[in-house]
Scaffold this motif. Structure first.
Motif, PDB file in Angstrom:
ATOM      1  N   ALA A  10      25.020  39.186  39.164  1.00 33.88           N
ATOM      2  CA  ALA A  10      25.904  39.515  38.193  1.00 33.88           C
ATOM      3  C   ALA A  10      25.937  38.537  36.576  1.00 33.88           C
ATOM      4  O   ALA A  10      26.152  39.370  36.024  1.00 33.88           O
ATOM      5  N   GLU A  11      25.868  37.295  36.951  1.00 33.79           N
ATOM      6  CA  GLU A  11      25.636  36.497  35.933  1.00 33.79           C
ATOM      7  C   GLU A  11      24.738  36.778  34.937  1.00 33.79           C
ATOM      8  O   GLU A  11      24.935  36.846  33.726  1.00 33.79           O
ATOM      9  N   ALA A  12      23.475  36.922  35.694  1.00 36.71           N
ATOM     10  CA  ALA A  12      22.326  37.211  34.674  1.00 36.71           C
ATOM     11  C   ALA A  12      22.252  38.703  34.098  1.00 36.71           C
ATOM     12  O   ALA A  12      21.905  38.771  32.883  1.00 36.71           O
ATOM     13  N   ARG A  67      36.882  49.318  34.538  1.00 40.36           N
ATOM     14  CA  ARG A  67      36.612  50.341  33.375  1.00 40.36           C
ATOM     15  C   ARG A  67      37.238  49.657  32.268  1.00 40.36           C
ATOM     16  O   ARG A  67      37.177  50.241  31.017  1.00 40.36           O
ATOM     17  N   THR A  68      37.540  48.324  32.142  1.00 40.79           N
ATOM     18  CA  THR A  68      37.847  47.815  31.002  1.00 40.79           C
ATOM     19  C   THR A  68      37.284  46.388  30.739  1.00 40.79           C
ATOM     20  O   THR A  68      36.615  45.872  31.720  1.00 40.79           O
ATOM     21  N   HIS A  69      37.452  45.893  29.687  1.00 37.29           N
ATOM     22  CA  HIS A  69      37.023  44.279  29.642  1.00 37.29           C
ATOM     23  C   HIS A  69      38.108  43.242  30.232  1.00 37.29           C
ATOM     24  O   HIS A  69      37.626  42.310  30.214  1.00 37.29           O
ATOM     25  N   ALA A  70      39.128  43.877  30.508  1.00 30.99           N
ATOM     26  CA  ALA A  70      40.059  42.964  31.001  1.00 30.99           C
ATOM     27  C   ALA A  70      39.706  42.582  32.418  1.00 30.99           C
ATOM     28  O   ALA A  70      38.817  43.391  33.245  1.00 30.99           O
ATOM     29  N   PRO A  71      40.232  41.235  33.063  1.00 31.86           N
ATOM     30  CA  PRO A  71      39.907  41.009  34.547  1.00 31.86           C
ATOM     31  C   PRO A  71      40.280  42.157  35.336  1.00 31.86           C
ATOM     32  O   PRO A  71      41.370  42.830  35.195  1.00 31.86           O
ATOM     33  N   ILE A  99      32.755  38.705  41.638  1.00 31.47           N
ATOM     34  CA  ILE A  99      31.628  39.418  40.892  1.00 31.47           C
ATOM     35  C   ILE A  99      32.436  39.546  39.295  1.00 31.47           C
ATOM     36  O   ILE A  99      31.755  39.039  38.297  1.00 31.47           O
ATOM     37  N   ASP A 100      33.502  40.074  39.328  1.00 28.98           N
ATOM     38  CA  ASP A 100      34.219  40.128  37.851  1.00 28.98           C
ATOM     39  C   ASP A 100      34.420  38.679  37.171  1.00 28.98           C
ATOM     40  O   ASP A 100      34.011  38.752  35.973  1.00 28.98           O
ATOM     41  N   ASP A 101      34.866  37.895  37.697  1.00 26.24           N
ATOM     42  CA  ASP A 101      35.056  36.419  37.243  1.00 26.24           C
ATOM     43  C   ASP A 101      33.621  35.891  36.597  1.00 26.24           C
ATOM     44  O   ASP A 101      33.521  35.433  35.577  1.00 26.24           O
ATOM     45  N   ARG A 105      32.818  34.972  32.812  1.00 28.96           N
ATOM     46  CA  ARG A 105      32.524  33.669  32.485  1.00 28.96           C
ATOM     47  C   ARG A 105      31.214  33.827  31.720  1.00 28.96           C
ATOM     48  O   ARG A 105      31.147  33.303  30.749  1.00 28.96           O
ATOM     49  N   SER A 106      30.213  34.567  32.492  1.00 30.04           N
ATOM     50  CA  SER A 106      28.898  34.744  31.480  1.00 30.04           C
ATOM     51  C   SER A 106      28.926  35.513  30.130  1.00 30.04           C
ATOM     52  O   SER A 106      28.260  34.895  29.418  1.00 30.04           O
ATOM     53  N   ALA A 107      29.843  36.161  30.042  1.00 27.45           N
ATOM     54  CA  ALA A 107      29.873  36.983  28.673  1.00 27.45           C
ATOM     55  C   ALA A 107      30.614  36.139  27.673  1.00 27.45           C
ATOM     56  O   ALA A 107      30.242  36.138  26.630  1.00 27.45           O
TER      57      ALA A 107
END
Length: 109
Positions: A10-12, A67-71, A99-101, A105-107
């Motif tokens: 997910a990070e990659a 569906r959004t960029h929000a957590p 996964i979302d976190d 974080r990577s973004a």
């Protein structure tokens, strides 16, 4: 374990989704793919870890829910589970949040 490898994936993946600049519509992944095509040398960043087979359903579920960029929220996971009649255990819900976190974080990096 498996979840750790899924988090690494997910990070990659998130890093490859970043825009190369504010003025560009191209993602880092697209630029690297083009570079690979031109040079014949695969950039290291495109060597993605594998999604563990036993957890691939979490990656699929993540994109069904997110569906959004929000957590991602517990309420979104619960609503998705109820609406789709997909039972989800607490461990899997926690994995989706992790996964979302990792992606968020990577973004930001």
């Amino acid at each position: 374990g498996g979840l750790g490898r899924l988090i690494e994936y997910a990070e990659a993946w998130a890093k490859l989704q970043k825009r190369v600049s504010k003025d560009s519509d191209l993602t880092l992944g697209e630029v690297l793919q083009r570079q690979w095509k031109r040079s014949g040398v695969k950039p290291e960043a495109l060597n993605m870890p594998d999604v563990p087979d036993q957890l691939s359903y979490l990656w699929i579920w993540f994109f069904e829910i997110k569906r959004t960029h929000a957590p991602l929220t517990w309420q979104e996971i619960h609503s998705w589970s109820r609406i789709t009649a997909t039972p989800i255990c607490g461990r899997d819900a926690q994995a989706l949040i992790k996964i979302d976190d990792a992606i968020l974080r990577s973004a930001r990096e």
